[in-house]
Motif scaffolding. Structure first.
Motif, PDB file in Angstrom:
ATOM      1  N   THR A   4       0.860  -1.177   0.000  1.00  0.00           N
ATOM      2  CA  THR A   4       0.000   0.000   0.000  1.00  0.00           C
ATOM      3  C   THR A   4       0.905   1.239   0.000  1.00  0.00           C
ATOM      4  N   SER A   5       0.302   2.409   0.072  1.00  0.00           N
ATOM      5  CA  SER A   5       1.083   3.645   0.127  1.00  0.00           C
ATOM      6  C   SER A   5       1.892   3.750   1.419  1.00  0.00           C
ATOM      7  N   ASP A   6       1.533   2.963   2.444  1.00  0.00           N
ATOM      8  CA  ASP A   6       2.261   2.987   3.719  1.00  0.00           C
ATOM      9  C   ASP A   6       3.518   2.131   3.703  1.00  0.00           C
ATOM     10  N   GLY A   7       3.609   1.203   2.770  1.00  0.00           N
ATOM     11  CA  GLY A   7       4.739   0.295   2.729  1.00  0.00           C
ATOM     12  C   GLY A   7       4.289  -1.115   2.402  1.00  0.00           C
ATOM     13  N   ALA A   8       5.138  -2.083   2.729  1.00  0.00           N
ATOM     14  CA  ALA A   8       4.887  -3.476   2.363  1.00  0.00           C
ATOM     15  C   ALA A   8       4.793  -4.358   3.594  1.00  0.00           C
ATOM     16  N   ALA A   9       3.964  -5.393   3.484  1.00  0.00           N
ATOM     17  CA  ALA A   9       3.843  -6.411   4.519  1.00  0.00           C
ATOM     18  C   ALA A   9       3.761  -7.776   3.856  1.00  0.00           C
ATOM     19  N   LEU A  10       4.101  -8.814   4.606  1.00  0.00           N
ATOM     20  CA  LEU A  10       3.892 -10.185   4.167  1.00  0.00           C
ATOM     21  C   LEU A  10       2.822 -10.758   5.079  1.00  0.00           C
ATOM     22  N   VAL A  11       1.657 -11.044   4.533  1.00  0.00           N
ATOM     23  CA  VAL A  11       0.515 -11.433   5.357  1.00  0.00           C
ATOM     24  C   VAL A  11       0.196 -12.909   5.163  1.00  0.00           C
ATOM     25  N   GLY A  12      -0.458 -13.474   6.187  1.00  0.00           N
ATOM     26  CA  GLY A  12      -0.736 -14.904   6.188  1.00  0.00           C
ATOM     27  C   GLY A  12      -1.819 -15.342   5.234  1.00  0.00           C
ATOM     28  N   GLY A  13      -2.652 -14.412   4.779  1.00  0.00           N
ATOM     29  CA  GLY A  13      -3.728 -14.754   3.861  1.00  0.00           C
ATOM     30  C   GLY A  13      -4.427 -13.512   3.380  1.00  0.00           C
ATOM     31  N   LEU A  14      -5.373 -13.711   2.456  1.00  0.00           N
ATOM     32  CA  LEU A  14      -6.196 -12.622   1.943  1.00  0.00           C
ATOM     33  C   LEU A  14      -7.660 -12.998   2.073  1.00  0.00           C
ATOM     34  N   SER A  15      -8.491 -12.009   2.368  1.00  0.00           N
ATOM     35  CA  SER A  15      -9.941 -12.209   2.411  1.00  0.00           C
ATOM     36  C   SER A  15     -10.596 -11.402   1.299  1.00  0.00           C
ATOM     37  N   TYR A  16     -11.317 -12.105   0.435  1.00  0.00           N
ATOM     38  CA  TYR A  16     -12.064 -11.467  -0.644  1.00  0.00           C
ATOM     39  C   TYR A  16     -13.541 -11.318  -0.292  1.00  0.00           C
ATOM     40  N   ALA A  17     -13.917 -11.686   0.921  1.00  0.00           N
ATOM     41  CA  ALA A  17     -15.334 -11.808   1.261  1.00  0.00           C
ATOM     42  C   ALA A  17     -16.020 -10.468   1.448  1.00  0.00           C
ATOM     43  N   THR A  18     -15.327  -9.471   1.955  1.00  0.00           N
ATOM     44  CA  THR A  18     -15.986  -8.207   2.298  1.00  0.00           C
ATOM     45  C   THR A  18     -15.378  -6.999   1.615  1.00  0.00           C
ATOM     46  N   ALA A  19     -14.306  -7.177   0.843  1.00  0.00           N
ATOM     47  CA  ALA A  19     -13.641  -6.010   0.277  1.00  0.00           C
ATOM     48  C   ALA A  19     -13.085  -6.317  -1.111  1.00  0.00           C
ATOM     49  N   ASP A  20     -13.001  -5.272  -1.919  1.00  0.00           N
ATOM     50  CA  ASP A  20     -12.364  -5.335  -3.227  1.00  0.00           C
ATOM     51  C   ASP A  20     -11.570  -4.041  -3.411  1.00  0.00           C
ATOM     52  N   PRO A  21     -10.247  -4.044  -3.344  1.00  0.00           N
ATOM     53  CA  PRO A  21      -9.368  -5.212  -3.325  1.00  0.00           C
ATOM     54  C   PRO A  21      -9.430  -5.983  -2.014  1.00  0.00           C
ATOM     55  N   PRO A  22      -8.895  -7.206  -2.017  1.00  0.00           N
ATOM     56  CA  PRO A  22      -8.953  -8.031  -0.805  1.00  0.00           C
ATOM     57  C   PRO A  22      -8.155  -7.412   0.338  1.00  0.00           C
TER      58      PRO A  22
END
Length: 240
Positions: free
Chosen positions: A59-77
């Motif tokens: 994102t504009s704040d920087g980078a992260a490595l996340v354990g998963g993505l949720s597409y259920a409530t948001a676009d983009p995930p």
């Protein structure tokens, strides 16, 4: 009839929870079966050099490595579960390219670096751990069918794969099935893939159909995850 279907579903979910993994064959590909996903790494973190698999999320704040993505409530995930703060990356992996969605970019990645923490890292101190001096490798995902995967389990050992099927999800276990019958009961002839643990994306499971057994839901999905030792470790589950 409804009571019998509910009983059958309970038996299926209990059997899933009781199943044990078969020993993993020797790893010959990256990421190897011994490389943990971010969620596994952070379940018992130890400071020092590490390698881990997750979704690179920028994102504009920087980078992260996340354990998963949720597409259920948001676009983009949105990121799902715990993650590692990476900060400002000096160099992004070129191939395969990251997915662009609005002001965000993301993609499956293998990361190497030095784990630091616990602390307060990233925007608002949202991340308890960070990966210092990260080296990021973008990972491609194999698009497979359930029969193709099960016929070539050693070939895809340790690799990221994406499967479509019918999800049968309970509080303690989950299963991806070729076909489900009425009320979410697995078809007798359908092939099945065990998932490693229950589905973490509660917003996703809340949108699936309620089965006859308490807490059991089902519906068509696509699952992206790591195939290891006869089970699929889910990183993103998308309703179809």
């Amino acid at each position: 009839m409804a009571a019998m279907r509910a009983l059958l579903l309970i038996v299926v979910m209990l059997a899933l929870g009781a199943c044990t993994s078969q020993p993993a064959p020797a790893a010959t590909r990256i990421p190897a079966p011994t490389v943990p996903a971010v969620g596994e790494l952070l379940a018992g973190p130890r400071a020092g050099p590490v390698s881990t698999v997750g979704y690179l999320y920028l994102t504009s704040d920087g980078a992260a490595l996340v354990g998963g993505l949720s597409y259920a409530t948001a676009d983009p995930p949105e990121p799902l579960g715990a993650g590692l703060w990476l900060g400002e990356l000096q160099q992004l992996p070129a191939e395969p390219p990251l997915t662009q969605a609005g002001d965000r970019r993301f993609g499956l990645a293998l990361a190497h670096g030095t784990l630091e923490g616990p602390g307060a890292y990233g925007p608002g101190g949202a991340y308890r751990y960070r990966l210092a001096a990260p080296v990021i490798e973008s990972l491609g995902v194999r698009e497979l069918s359930i029969p193709l995967l099960l016929a070539n389990t050693e070939l895809y050992e340790g690799q990221p794969v994406r499967l479509e099927g019918q999800l049968l999800s309970g509080p303690d276990a989950a299963l991806l099935v070729e076909r489900l019958g009425s009320g979410g009961v697995p078809d007798d002839t359908a092939l099945q893939v065990k998932l490693a643990g229950p589905i973490a994306d509660q917003a996703l499971t809340a949108g699936l159909r309620q089965a006859g057994a308490p807490g059991v839901r089902f519906g068509p999905v696509a699952v992206t995850g790591l195939w290891r030792a006869g089970r699929l470790y889910p990183l993103a589950v998308v309703a179809r």
